[in-house]
Design a protein around this motif. Structure first.
Motif, short mmCIF file in Angstrom:
data_model
loop_
_atom_site.label_atom_id
_atom_site.label_comp_id
_atom_site.label_asym_id
_atom_site.label_seq_id
_atom_site.Cartn_x
_atom_site.Cartn_y
_atom_site.Cartn_z
N TYR A 259 0.82 -1.21 0.00
CA TYR A 259 0.00 0.00 0.00
C TYR A 259 0.86 1.28 0.00
O TYR A 259 0.65 2.15 -0.85
CB TYR A 259 -0.95 -0.04 1.20
CG TYR A 259 -1.63 1.27 1.49
CD1 TYR A 259 -2.70 1.72 0.73
CD2 TYR A 259 -1.19 2.07 2.55
CE1 TYR A 259 -3.31 2.93 1.00
CE2 TYR A 259 -1.81 3.27 2.83
CZ TYR A 259 -2.86 3.71 2.06
OH TYR A 259 -3.45 4.90 2.33
N LEU A 262 2.49 1.74 -3.38
CA LEU A 262 1.55 2.10 -4.45
C LEU A 262 1.16 3.57 -4.37
O LEU A 262 1.03 4.25 -5.40
CB LEU A 262 0.32 1.20 -4.38
CG LEU A 262 -0.70 1.36 -5.51
CD1 LEU A 262 -0.03 1.27 -6.88
CD2 LEU A 262 -1.80 0.32 -5.39
N ILE A 286 -6.80 4.25 -3.49
CA ILE A 286 -5.86 3.20 -3.12
C ILE A 286 -6.23 2.71 -1.73
O ILE A 286 -6.37 3.52 -0.80
CB ILE A 286 -4.41 3.70 -3.15
CG1 ILE A 286 -4.10 4.34 -4.50
CG2 ILE A 286 -3.44 2.55 -2.89
CD1 ILE A 286 -2.80 5.11 -4.53
#
Length: 368
Positions: A259, A262, A286
């Motif tokens: 996470y 990203l 996200i």
């Protein structure tokens, strides 16, 4: 979004009571098998994990963030090998009988107990940088395809080509270490259609007639996979008016994108207007999936992902771990797509396909 400690079931998953959901696709054993004796399938898969130990040890040895990395890497290799041999002798030892979730979890637990947080971090960062430099060119090539069906197929082929960057496969890890991989060459060299599971024509027809309001995409690897495969596809969904939620791992596992990674990747790809080469990203979210493995059990995801997915009408599971080795037969309350490349001979044999074959499994839910 940061993950919550309490995990919940993925809301679009048809509940276990209704669908008899089990995460792992390939049954290693059946109720009639002797619980104290490893089955041939269990032995085959344990050997696959054993074969990956040298590449993991090598990555751990070179982890500059861990103290005494070479000694700890050797300890990891010894301990994980011993556990796998134990399971061969007694399938119910170490929390068995084994499946792909357990074998992955044991490996990650040992690495973390020894102080290894992310042994693939260096190669992930290198591959992310390379892929970011190629992103604009890949997007332009796809945008230049005027025919919508052909552009969709190009985007799908890009997902498969990107998914080759998988250092959890011992064979691919060796190839990657020697030669690296070319994304565009991989696109051109995919095994020919029809693939072992090939619903692309059906999906293309729905794509031309249907617009999904919200898509949840469970993403897989760093580098070309997420940046040159998934993001151009997600960008196309955004352009069609779909809200896209990219669900990434909470903790590092192999070369899967996390996470925080990203979030950083997206920030680097956006221009000063917050766009991905002309496409607004206000509908791009996200999420932290809460997962810490290269496979996923959808009975246990983060609360924030569950909240975001409550009104999704398309779920995409990308990669061999999330969409083939687990969840290939999972049933959902909305449309679903499982897409990934077959990178283990054992998976190819189970599916009746070829090594490096492709899976594109689409299920449409028809409302009554």
């Amino acid at each position: 979004m940061e993950t919550c400690s309490e995990m919940v079931a993925f809301p679009q998953l048809i509940t276990p009571i209704e669908s008899n959901y089990r995460a792992c696709t390939i049954p290693y054993r059946f109720p009639s098998d002797n619980p104290r004796k490893a089955t041939p399938t269990e032995i085959s898969w344990i050997n696959l994990f054993l074969n990956s130990v040298p590449s993991f040890r090598q990555r751990a040895e070179s982890d500059s963030t861990a103290t005494d990395a070479p000694a700890k890497a050797e300890k990891f290799a010894q301990r994980y090998t011993e556990i796998l041999e134990d399971i061969k002798r007694d399938p119910e030892s170490h929390g068995g009988p084994p499946d792909c979730v357990l074998l992955c979890r044991l490996r990650e637990q040992i690495l973390r107990e020894l102080g290894f947080r992310d042994i693939f971090k260096k190669v992930k960062d290198e591959e992310n940088a390379k892929a970011i430099s190629l992103f604009e060119n890949v997007v332009r090539l796809n945008d230049a395809i005027e025919d919508g069906s052909k552009r969709l197929e190009s985007l799908v082929r890009g997902i498969f080509a990107g998914n080759i960057f998988d250092l959890g496969s011992a064979q691919l890890a060796e190839v990657f270490a020697k030669d690296g991989m070319s994304f565009l060459a991989s696109c051109q060299n995919l095994v020919p259609r029809p693939w072992v599971i090939d619903d692309l024509d059906t999906f293309t027809l729905k794509w031309s007639r249907k617009s999904w309001k919200k898509a949840i995409i469970f993403v897989d690897n760093s580098g070309a996979d997420i940046i040159l495969g998934i993001l151009p596809f997600a960008r196309e969904l955004l352009r069609r008016g779909t809200q896209v939620v990219l669900a990434a791992n909470d903790l590092p596992s192999i070369n899967d994108v996390t996470y925080p990674e990203l979030v950083e990747i997206i920030s680097k790809l956006k221009d000063e207007k917050g766009q991905l080469f002309g496409v607004d990203t206000f509908n791009l979210l996200i999420a932290n999936s809460g997962n810490d493995l290269p496979v996923i059990d959808l009975a246990s995801v983060s609360q924030e992902l569950a909240y975001l997915a409550s009104d999704a009408d398309l779920v995409i599971l990308e990669g061999m771990g999330r969409g083939i080795e687990t969840n290939l037969y999972a049933q959902f309350k909305c449309d679903s797509l499982k897409i990934g490349m077959v990178k283990h001979p054992e998976v190819a044999q189970f599916l009746g396909g070829r090594l490096y074959d492709c899976v594109f499994k689409y299920n449409e839910v028809v409302s009554g």
